[in-house]
Write a protein that holds these residues in place. Structure first.
Motif, PDB file in Angstrom:
ATOM      1  N   THR A 628       0.198  -1.403   0.201  1.00 28.72           N
ATOM      2  CA  THR A 628       0.162  -0.034  -0.145  1.00 28.72           C
ATOM      3  C   THR A 628       1.229   1.424  -0.201  1.00 28.72           C
ATOM      4  O   THR A 628       2.002   1.465   0.389  1.00 28.72           O
ATOM      5  CB  THR A 628      -0.848   0.007   1.247  1.00 28.72           C
ATOM      6  OG1 THR A 628       0.019  -0.359   2.425  1.00 28.72           O
ATOM      7  CG2 THR A 628      -1.873  -1.534   1.447  1.00 28.72           C
ATOM      8  N   SER A 667      -4.022   6.973  -3.441  1.00 28.34           N
ATOM      9  CA  SER A 667      -3.802   5.671  -3.345  1.00 28.34           C
ATOM     10  C   SER A 667      -3.382   4.579  -4.156  1.00 28.34           C
ATOM     11  O   SER A 667      -3.467   5.237  -4.886  1.00 28.34           O
ATOM     12  CB  SER A 667      -4.957   5.532  -2.548  1.00 28.34           C
ATOM     13  OG  SER A 667      -5.040   3.871  -2.032  1.00 28.34           O
ATOM     14  N   ILE A 669      -3.433   0.212  -3.949  1.00 28.98           N
ATOM     15  CA  ILE A 669      -3.468  -0.718  -3.654  1.00 28.98           C
ATOM     16  C   ILE A 669      -2.598  -2.194  -4.192  1.00 28.98           C
ATOM     17  O   ILE A 669      -3.343  -1.888  -5.229  1.00 28.98           O
ATOM     18  CB  ILE A 669      -4.631  -1.176  -2.534  1.00 28.98           C
ATOM     19  CG1 ILE A 669      -4.701  -0.119  -1.327  1.00 28.98           C
ATOM     20  CG2 ILE A 669      -4.232  -2.505  -1.969  1.00 28.98           C
ATOM     21  CD1 ILE A 669      -6.147  -0.143  -1.322  1.00 28.98           C
TER      22      ILE A 669
END
Length: 785
Positions: A628, A667, A669
């Motif tokens: 992450t 973000s 991931i």
């Protein structure tokens, strides 16, 4: 994770040696990384905490010892300490091959940029993010600016980088974020801007992003932060990587934007790299070919790049290495600047753009020597040529000559001192654009780092003299101490290891930036607008401070850290690229509009404060490996001397620095299960509250002879960016952009990936008049041998 370093850190490893009456035996061996069996040059091997040596360039060590029992230890930043009891009989020679295990893979990440020497990421005194090649490969990014927009707190808009809101928009001139490649500036000599597509991603080791003023270490242009790209080096085993990709642009949501016939415009390319050791020679080479048909009318790009890094390690002169790194590229294409109208955002103003051809070359020779007394001496140089030609007769040739000598010594008590001197020269020939100019820069710096038990401290000083033609530095400290022959700057920081995985840090750094040749002397036209020179432009100065905490955590087998920092930045004589009417005002609109354009101006003092939070981690949660990179940044950028009655450049009544986003969310991931990998990226940019007023206000507001009650929107050619006012209202909630990817390991050495950028086909822009690409579908095939 490869933890061996590029240079031997013998400055930290020569301990005082005890002299024995007679040496009877020998301990020798090789130090290697357990995860990949790579040798670890620079690892510290110590006998009985008294006698020490550094492993050589091949990880080999040799220590003489007396008969009897001994404790053999080995240490290297980023690895768990090794200890073993050994016994020597008579004059025996015993072989001990040492294997080091990784420490905490994230907190023990090795970085260089924070202090110009290798240290753990957890020990640095400033906020820093580290980007590994895996993220770039997974997203198939073909230029570093694309991946920088995935880094928390960082925005790259039309080539201009901003960290934590420190920069706005400045068309192709000047930067407050210094781009380094292997710790040397990679910015052009004329505009001091970053050529993102020139950076050799195919030979990338890692990217380090420093957030905050760093001028004390790196000089002018580092007042908002530093991006340091470290190129790869040859490992024990030869490695070759080839990737091929093809992509297509989807049709935009708005049917009127699509100008091309058929199904789609395409993008194709190939990247390759190879590295190996040939006896004492380290060889790394790479290449890149790229062709983009473009999603905007007439805007295309073709480029080809080749690079080679060579380093020779002398066997007879231990610690001496010499080398040269070279990169070269040619680019051809069209330059899009502003849309024609909000209902035709993929068409350029006037349905015409600048056609260009660029050549760029850099040659970087270097010499490094590690003395037996623990000192590191390095002499590094860079010649960087940018040659630009176009169909507007506004070509330029700019040459940058950079030279840096550095001495560094690391003592056994965890004290490191670094001294350096820099000479840099710019030669610019651009008769129809800037004229002919020469710039010179002299600098000296010192950095002191000390770690005592749990406390790490850092202090840095720098003095810099800058000259462009006859304009030269007038250093400033305060109103009583000014007009100095050089500009002094200072930085200090501390990091306290509070608990096992808890680190608290605080830092303060001064920054400054000298105006570039382009900002002072440019005279050109872009679309229907002009760009004006400002020979009276003054240097901008500032400082930044932060207080942060880095907290490591573990969830099942997932390891990561939470990083939160509060920051405060202030600027004096801040430079902004301002749009206005620059010329004699006749009172007649159709004459005065000929003087509309941009100019770099000192706009006074400014303050930017806020908070930056991120979560970074990797590890297994059940059978799935999770990686992450998540971050949120809030900034409050304001003018300190704002006066609504006098400020006629920004939007009326808005005391926010222009071209900033208050809120940023990023973000990424990645999920890996056996041969299958899936990834999802998110970026959010809040509404840009302040821009140049004249972009959304009819220029007829200036003229009293226009009858009252006239509908300005109905009068043609009275707006610089037609339709922008209503376009901003439609996008007042900010923009969300999503990317997805999926890859499968077909064979041990062959991987195929399918990537969708801008999954939702969002229509968004990072500056007025520049709408970003629609949805793109991409397929990548990668072979690693």
């Amino acid at each position: 994770m490869i933890k061996n370093v590029k240079y031997i850190l013998t400055g930290a490893v020569f301990y005082s040696c005890q002299i024995y009456a007679q040496t009877l035996g020998v301990v020798k061996g090789v130090v290697k990384d357990k995860s990949n069996n790579e040798s670890l040059p620079g690892a510290v091997v110590i006998l009985d905490k008294i006698k020490g040596i550094a492993a050589d360039l091949n990880g080999f060590f040799y220590i003489s010892a007396t008969e009897g029992s001994h404790i053999l230890e080995c240490d290297l930043v980023g690895y768990k300490k090794y200890s073993e009891s050994i016994s020597i009989k008579g004059n025996d020679t015993i072989v001990v091959n040492i294997v080091l295990k990784d420490g905490n893979q994230l907190l023990d990440e090795i970085v260089i940029s924070a202090g110009k020497f290798e240290q753990k990421l957890s020990d640095v005194t400033v906020s820093m993010d580290v980007i590994k090649p895996a993220l770039i490969e997974n997203k198939a990014s073909q230029s570093l600016d694309i991946i920088m927009n995935q880094v928390p707190g960082v925005v790259v808009s039309d080539g201009q980088a901003s960290i934590r809101g420190g920069s706005g928009y400045s068309y192709g001139a000047g930067t407050r974020v210094l781009m380094l490649v292997d710790e040397m500036p990679m910015i052009s000599a004329d505009a001091a801007d970053i050529k993102w597509n020139y950076l050799p991603l195919e030979n990338l080791e890692q990217v380090e992003v420093i957030k905050g003023a760093s001028s004390a270490l790196f000089g002018s242009s580092a007042m908002n932060g530093v991006i340091n790209m470290r190129t790869a080096y040859a490992k024990d085993k030869p490695q070759t990587t080839v990737s091929l990709f093809g992509a297509t642009y989807d049709a935009p949501q708005h049917a009127g934007y699509k100008w091309w016939k058929g199904t789609s415009q395409t993008q194709t390319g190939v990247n390759f790299s190879h590295s190996q050791k040939i006896k004492n020679l380290d060889l790394v080479l790479g290449g890149h070919i790229f062709n983009d048909e473009g999603y905007r009318y007439l805007e295309t790009e073709k480029r080809s790049r080749f690079n080679i890094n060579l380093k020779y390690n002398f066997k007879k002169i231990q610690g001496l290495s010499v080398g040269v790194n070279t990169n070269m590229m040619e680019t051809r294409g069209g330059l899009f600047f502003l849309w024609q109208n909000a209902d035709s955002v993929y068409f350029p103003q006037g349905l015409n753009i600048q056609r260009f051809t660029n050549q760029r070359v850099n040659v970087d020779p270097f010499i490094t020597y590690f003395s037996k007394k623990g000192g590191k001496y390095s002499l590094r140089s860079r010649y960087y040529l940018t040659n630009n030609t176009n169909d507007k007769n506004q070509g330029s040739r700019a040459e940058l000559y950079y030279n840096e000598f550095q001495y560094q010594k690391r003592f056994k008590n965890n004290f490191t001192m670094t001294y350096g001197a820099v000479y840099m020269e710019q030669q610019v020939i651009a008769d129809s654009l800037y004229g002919r100019h020469t710039g010179k820069n002299y600098a000296g710096y010192a950095q002191f780092d000390y770690k005592y038990k749990r406390l790490t401290t850092s202090i840095g000083l720098r003095g810099e003299y800058n000259r462009i033609d006859t304009s030269y530095t007038r250093g400033y400290i305060n109103p009583k101490i000014k007009n100095l022959p050089f500009q002094p700057v200072f930085r200090a920081g501390m990091n306290y290891h509070l608990l096992e995985y808890t680190f608290i840090r605080a830092s303060y750094g001064q920054g400054y930036r000298f105006p570039t040749i382009a900002e002072k002397y440019v005279s050109t036209s872009v679309s229907a607008l002009k760009v004006y020179p400002n020979q009276n432009l003054q240097p901008e100065r500032g400082w930044s401070a932060e207080l942060g905490i880095k907290q490591g955590f573990r969830l099942l087998n997932f390891k990561g850290f939470l990083d939160i920092a509060g920051f405060w930045t202030e600027y004096q004589d801040m430079v902004e690229f301002a749009f206005d009417i620059y010329g004699p005002k006749t009172g007649l609109f159709y004459k005065d509009k000929e003087y509309a354009g941009f100019k770099s101006q000192n706009v006074g003092s400014a303050r930017i404060n806020g908070i930056d939070a991120s979560i970074t981690g990797t590890g297994k949660m059940g059978p799935v490996n999770v990686t992450t990179l998540i971050g949120y940044t809030y900034t409050n950028p304001i003018y300190l001397n704002y006066d609504r009655t006098k400020d006629t450049l920004g939007i009326d009544g808005v005391n926010i620095l222009k071209y900033r986003n208050r809120h940023l969310f990023k973000s990424d991931i990645q999920l890996d299960y056996k041969k299958l990998s899936v990834g999802w990226s998110v970026r959010y940019f809040s509404f840009m509250e302040n821009i140049d007023r004249r972009f959304i206000q009819s220029v007829l507001h200036e003229y009293n002879d226009i009858p009252h009650g006239v509908n300005w929107d109905a009068i043609p050619n009275t707006y610089i960016l037609p339709g922008l006012k209503s376009y901003r209202i439609q996008h007042a909630g900010g923009d969300w952009v999503h990317d997805m990817r999926i890859s499968y390991q077909l064979l041990k050495k062959l991987k195929i990936s399918f990537i969708v950028n801008n999954v939702g086909n969002a229509e968004y822009s990072l500056r007025p008049g520049d709408v970003r690409p629609p949805r793109m579908f991409l397929v990548q095939l990668m072979v690693r041998i």
